[in-house]
Design an enzyme around this catalytic site. Structure first.
Site: not given
Length: 295
Positions: A62, A89, A144, A158, A162, A194
């Protein structure tokens, strides 16, 4: 840095799905070794059954827990002695109007996407410099997003995570001693197939944003039907290739949508710079003007 044709050792976070899983499979198929980390490493059981321990080490990790991150790098050292490529990632994404997302949801995104990535980054740089042979260095790939360059409605926190990662990486990349031979690249991917879309949690709609014509409302309404255009496997293949370049770029847009969105922003930025350039001219202090004349 080892020659690309030699067997490299990769340390990849978030390998259960998406880019992380695809990249792990590609690296193993290329004959290289992977330290594959995930919150639930049991999902990698089929890969464990295919590859020996000198090719694949799976670890529970984690990234929001700094001690777990440090332990994972130590286990990688014990297993392989070095790490050539670290891929940051792991991440998460939740959505909703900025005003609909409470502090708990917003902080959870920042804890993973920014602070968790910070923990891995710190360990990676230290490992490349102090554990790998002197001058061997390493490659650090920061996952990113095009949303680390271009803001979009419904994804404010979010995007913030980034943007923060972009600024952090741009800054520390300039601090690294070239003698350490550490290469850093920001992977600025567009929408790929994804697990992010399926894993995104939506905050309840804020009552002030009921107008169906608002951009954020349109995102909400179309989310279930939205199909990510990018093939994650093909994207991972490009990421694999970028890690072998002798002089990789700091910024690597990935996906046709990322290219288009970023180009639009840069074009708009260029127009603003041109239109308002004169507003910044003549703003030097008297001391600076005098120093310029003396020079």
């Amino acid at each position: 840095m080892s020659h690309p044709t030699q067997r490299r050792v990769w340390f990849i976070t978030g390998t259960s799905t998406g880019f992380g899983r695809a990249l792990t499979e590609i690296v193993l198929a290329k004959g290289e070794a992977v330290v594959a980390t995930a919150r639930t490493p049991s999902v990698l059981a089929n890969l464990v059954s295919q590859y020996p321990s000198d090719r694949l080490l799976t670890l529970k990790l984690d990234i929001t827990q700094p001690t777990e991150v440090a332990d994972a790098f130590e286990k990688a050292r014990e297993a392989f002695g070095r790490i050539d490529v670290v891929v940051n990632n792991a991440g998460c994404g939740h959505a909703g109007e900025f005003e609909s997302m409470d502090d708990e949801m917003g902080r959870a995104i920042l804890e993973t996407n920014f602070w968790g990535t910070v923990s891995v980054t710190r360990q990676a740089l230290k490992f490349f410099r102090e554990v790998n042979p002197k001058g061997h260095g390493g490659r650090l790939l920061q996952n990113s997003s095009m949303l680390g360059v271009v803001g979009k409605p419904a994804f404010s926190f979010y995007v913030a995570s980034k943007f923060a990662l972009e600024g952090l990486t741009e800054s520390f990349a300039q601090e690294l001693d070239p003698a350490w031979n550490i290469k850093v690249t920001l992977i600025e991917a567009g929408w790929f197939q994804t697990s992010m879309k399926e894993g995104a949690k939506w905050a309840p709609q804020h009552p002030a944003y009921q107008n169906a014509d608002l951009p954020v409302s349109r995102v909400r309404a179309s989310w279930d039907a939205f199909v990510c255009p990018g093939d994650a496997r093909k994207g991972a293949e490009a990421i694999y290739k970028i890690a072998a370049l002798p002089d990789p770029p700091l910024h690597f847009p990935l996906g046709e949508d990322a290219l288009a969105e970023m180009q639009t922003k840069f074009d708009e930025f260029g127009k603003v710079l041109k239109e308002y350039r004169s507003w910044s001219e003549g703003l030097l202090t008297d001391e600076d003007v005098g120093a310029t004349k003396d020079a």
